[in-house]
Design a protein around this motif. Structure first.
Motif, PDB file in Angstrom:
ATOM      1  N   SER A  69     -45.219  -0.274  -3.206  1.00  0.00           N
ATOM      2  CA  SER A  69     -43.990  -0.425  -2.765  1.00  0.00           C
ATOM      3  C   SER A  69     -42.708  -0.187  -3.897  1.00  0.00           C
ATOM      4  O   SER A  69     -43.060  -0.252  -5.033  1.00  0.00           O
ATOM      5  CB  SER A  69     -43.848  -2.028  -2.509  1.00  0.00           C
ATOM      6  N   LEU A  70     -41.702   0.023  -3.129  1.00  0.00           N
ATOM      7  CA  LEU A  70     -40.385   0.263  -4.178  1.00  0.00           C
ATOM      8  C   LEU A  70     -39.481  -1.077  -4.159  1.00  0.00           C
ATOM      9  O   LEU A  70     -39.349  -1.601  -2.853  1.00  0.00           O
ATOM     10  CB  LEU A  70     -39.565   1.445  -3.542  1.00  0.00           C
ATOM     11  N   GLN A  71     -39.249  -1.568  -5.128  1.00  0.00           N
ATOM     12  CA  GLN A  71     -38.558  -2.822  -5.292  1.00  0.00           C
ATOM     13  C   GLN A  71     -37.319  -2.634  -5.952  1.00  0.00           C
ATOM     14  O   GLN A  71     -36.915  -1.823  -7.015  1.00  0.00           O
ATOM     15  CB  GLN A  71     -39.467  -3.937  -5.999  1.00  0.00           C
ATOM     16  N   ALA A  72     -36.157  -3.378  -5.461  1.00  0.00           N
ATOM     17  CA  ALA A  72     -34.780  -3.455  -6.224  1.00  0.00           C
ATOM     18  C   ALA A  72     -34.285  -4.651  -5.866  1.00  0.00           C
ATOM     19  O   ALA A  72     -34.497  -5.496  -4.769  1.00  0.00           O
ATOM     20  CB  ALA A  72     -34.035  -2.229  -5.759  1.00  0.00           C
ATOM     21  N   GLY A  73     -33.525  -5.369  -6.998  1.00  0.00           N
ATOM     22  CA  GLY A  73     -33.240  -6.642  -6.751  1.00  0.00           C
ATOM     23  C   GLY A  73     -32.125  -6.869  -7.860  1.00  0.00           C
ATOM     24  O   GLY A  73     -32.126  -6.323  -8.962  1.00  0.00           O
ATOM     25  N   ALA A 102     -30.573  -6.777 -13.108  1.00  0.00           N
ATOM     26  CA  ALA A 102     -30.976  -5.870 -11.906  1.00  0.00           C
ATOM     27  C   ALA A 102     -31.959  -5.113 -12.314  1.00  0.00           C
ATOM     28  O   ALA A 102     -32.188  -4.864 -13.499  1.00  0.00           O
ATOM     29  CB  ALA A 102     -29.590  -5.047 -11.852  1.00  0.00           C
ATOM     30  N   ARG A 103     -33.042  -5.239 -11.389  1.00  0.00           N
ATOM     31  CA  ARG A 103     -34.155  -4.750 -11.568  1.00  0.00           C
ATOM     32  C   ARG A 103     -34.805  -3.910 -10.549  1.00  0.00           C
ATOM     33  O   ARG A 103     -34.682  -4.024  -9.225  1.00  0.00           O
ATOM     34  CB  ARG A 103     -35.233  -5.981 -11.607  1.00  0.00           C
ATOM     35  N   ALA A 104     -35.088  -2.529 -10.808  1.00  0.00           N
ATOM     36  CA  ALA A 104     -35.581  -1.593  -9.846  1.00  0.00           C
ATOM     37  C   ALA A 104     -36.863  -0.771 -10.332  1.00  0.00           C
ATOM     38  O   ALA A 104     -36.947  -0.597 -11.539  1.00  0.00           O
ATOM     39  CB  ALA A 104     -34.608  -0.481  -9.558  1.00  0.00           C
ATOM     40  N   GLY A 105     -37.974  -0.603  -9.496  1.00  0.00           N
ATOM     41  CA  GLY A 105     -39.003   0.047  -9.679  1.00  0.00           C
ATOM     42  C   GLY A 105     -40.190   0.205  -8.521  1.00  0.00           C
ATOM     43  O   GLY A 105     -39.638   0.324  -7.544  1.00  0.00           O
ATOM     44  N   VAL A 106     -41.158   0.673  -9.146  1.00  0.00           N
ATOM     45  CA  VAL A 106     -42.561   0.732  -8.188  1.00  0.00           C
ATOM     46  C   VAL A 106     -43.456   0.151  -8.698  1.00  0.00           C
ATOM     47  O   VAL A 106     -43.902   0.277 -10.018  1.00  0.00           O
ATOM     48  CB  VAL A 106     -42.579   2.140  -7.964  1.00  0.00           C
ATOM     49  N   SER A 281     -47.576  -0.350 -12.372  1.00  0.00           N
ATOM     50  CA  SER A 281     -46.215  -0.434 -11.821  1.00  0.00           C
ATOM     51  C   SER A 281     -45.134  -0.012 -13.135  1.00  0.00           C
ATOM     52  O   SER A 281     -45.563   0.242 -14.331  1.00  0.00           O
ATOM     53  CB  SER A 281     -45.905  -1.832 -11.748  1.00  0.00           C
ATOM     54  N   TRP A 282     -44.001   0.364 -12.440  1.00  0.00           N
ATOM     55  CA  TRP A 282     -42.837   0.783 -13.537  1.00  0.00           C
ATOM     56  C   TRP A 282     -41.604   0.223 -13.086  1.00  0.00           C
ATOM     57  O   TRP A 282     -41.337   0.286 -11.747  1.00  0.00           O
ATOM     58  CB  TRP A 282     -42.822   2.467 -13.766  1.00  0.00           C
ATOM     59  N   PHE A 283     -41.030  -0.557 -13.985  1.00  0.00           N
ATOM     60  CA  PHE A 283     -39.605  -1.101 -13.473  1.00  0.00           C
ATOM     61  C   PHE A 283     -38.579  -0.863 -14.649  1.00  0.00           C
ATOM     62  O   PHE A 283     -38.786  -0.809 -15.899  1.00  0.00           O
ATOM     63  CB  PHE A 283     -39.650  -2.529 -13.585  1.00  0.00           C
ATOM     64  N   ASP A 284     -37.326  -0.555 -14.357  1.00  0.00           N
ATOM     65  CA  ASP A 284     -36.214  -0.466 -15.029  1.00  0.00           C
ATOM     66  C   ASP A 284     -35.153  -1.666 -14.988  1.00  0.00           C
ATOM     67  O   ASP A 284     -34.892  -1.862 -13.834  1.00  0.00           O
ATOM     68  CB  ASP A 284     -35.510   0.929 -15.022  1.00  0.00           C
TER      69      ASP A 284
END
Length: 429
Positions: A69-73, A102-106, A281-284
């Motif tokens: 899943s791709l996530q962003a928030g 702010a958080r975005a990743g997969v 997982s990887w998140f920025d």
């Protein structure tokens, strides 16, 4: 003289071609109807079922590729939080903090099918696809059988109408003649009443045949989308072909359903075993002017502890046993149906042969009785009874032909005959 001969030969050839074309057009009537039947809306619905089952199989195969899943928030906290990850002993500078992060990743999880849960799900989907195909084939053949059966009945009804028309013409002639003779005092009124009674009976038979024709035409129109009467009343009688039991449609369909039930039960049982997956997982993360990227990778082993899952496995196992019993029952039922249809087919074929001889004999008898009646050596009542016997023989002959063709057609549905072969067998040349 030579040119005249050539002209005559050309005319003869053209006439023969025209006759052949007319015969071919009549012979192709049923084939045209059968091909039109394959466009029935329910045939399209069954094709949709097959397409859906194919998509289910693709979905089951796709489980091997895992899921992600791709996530962003964007989140606002009550108090400042660390942006990203802070590792004591490794990060020597103060941690970056912020109330707004702010958080975005997969993230992705790849299953390792150690116990074959996905393999059984794929097997179940394959069986369901095969069952959908068999259902579609059975539905199309049933539609072809419905169209052919209606056509056979129409052909028989047309033959019966022709026979009744001959009797009506004869009875009408006798009635008209007796009306004149009674008026002249040359014949008893009882003979006129007898002829009138027989005439009314013929009219009742005619009305009944008309109703049967209309009902059969409606059935033909529903099955094929066309409403037409046969120009050719020759009912085709293809040779009987004994199908192998394992290749019949009901047995194959029941076996496929049993296979799907077994795969579903095995899938449920194996789903209660430990499950292994590879996760990553990887998140920025952004906040307070900081930009931190975090990644992780690992192996996860989970052991299901779900009493409801165990009960579901028991239920699926019971359903698998039921499906196996249904398979054996389908074999017995198919054997019975094939034997019944074969007996009906052979009986009707024998009846056709016997009734053809009887119709020929009774035609000769009627001719003799008419002559005797004309000479005054026979009563009108006996003549009418003889003509009614001829009508009955011709009725039964037409019905026997239709019954033989019906039994053959029904057997093809059980046998799962290819549609092209079915149509070709009935497309008399």
């Amino acid at each position: 003289m030579k040119s005249l001969t050539l002209s005559l030969l050309a005319l003869v050839a053209a006439g023969a071609t025209a006759v052949a074309n007319v015969g071919g057009a009549q012979a192709g009537e049923l084939a045209d109807l059968l091909r039109a039947t394959l466009d029935h809306p329910r045939a399209n619905a069954r094709a949709g079922d097959v397409a859906a089952a194919g998509d289910d199989l693709k979905a089951a195969e796709a489980r091997y590729y895992g899921q992600g899943s791709l996530q962003a928030g964007l989140t606002r906290f009550e108090h400042p939080r660390v942006v990203g990850m802070f590792t004591p002993g490794v990060d020597f500078l103060p941690a970056d903090t912020s109330r707004d992060i702010a958080r975005a990743g997969v993230n992705y999880s790849l299953p390792v099918d150690v116990f074959g849960v996905i393999a059984k799900a794929r097997k179940r989907a394959e069986s369901n696809l095969q069952a959908a195909r068999l259902n579609a084939a059975q539905d199309r053949l049933s539609r072809l059988h419905q169209t052919a059966s209606a056509w056979f009945r129409l052909q028989a009804l047309v033959r019966q109408s022709e026979a009744l028309g001959k009797l009506k013409a004869s009875v009408t002639a006798f009635r008209d003649r007796l009306v004149k003779e009674v008026a002249l005092g040359k014949s008893a009124r009882v003979n006129q009443r007898l002829a009138e009674s027989e005439y009314q009976r013929v009219l009742a038979d005619e009305a009944q045949l008309t109703a049967q024709v209309e009902s059969t035409l409606a059935e033909l129109e529903e099955a094929s989308g066309q409403r037409r009467r046969p120009a050719d009343t020759a009912i085709p009688l293809p040779a009987w072909r004994e199908p192998a039991l394992a290749e019949t449609l009901p047995v194959k369909l029941a076996a496929t359903r049993a296979s799907a039930a077994r795969a579903r039960a095995e899938e449920s049982r194996r789903g209660n075993r430990p499950q292994l997956s590879l996760n990553g997982s990887w998140f920025d993360q952004h906040g307070g002017g900081a930009d931190n990227a975090v990644w992780e990778a690992g192996v996860q082993l989970s052991v299901p502890l779900t009493p409801s899952g165990w009960r579901s496995t028991d239920a699926e196992s019971a359903r698998a046993r039921v499906a196996e019993d249904e398979r054996r029952a389908a074999e017995r039922d198919t054997v019975k149906q094939l034997a019944t249809l074969k007996a009906a087919y052979e009986s009707a074929r024998v009846g056709v042969t016997a009734l053809e001889a009887e119709a020929t004999y009774r035609t000769e008898v009627v001719a003799v009785e008419r002559e005797k009646t004309r000479l005054g050596a026979q009563t009108l009542e006996n003549l009418l009874r003889t003509e009614r016997d001829l009508l009955d023989a011709e009725y039964r002959l037409a019905s026997s032909r239709a019954q033989a063709a019906y039994a053959w057609s029904a057997a093809q549905v059980l046998a799962g005959s290819p549609e092209a072969e079915y149509i070709e067998a009935l497309d008399a040349k």
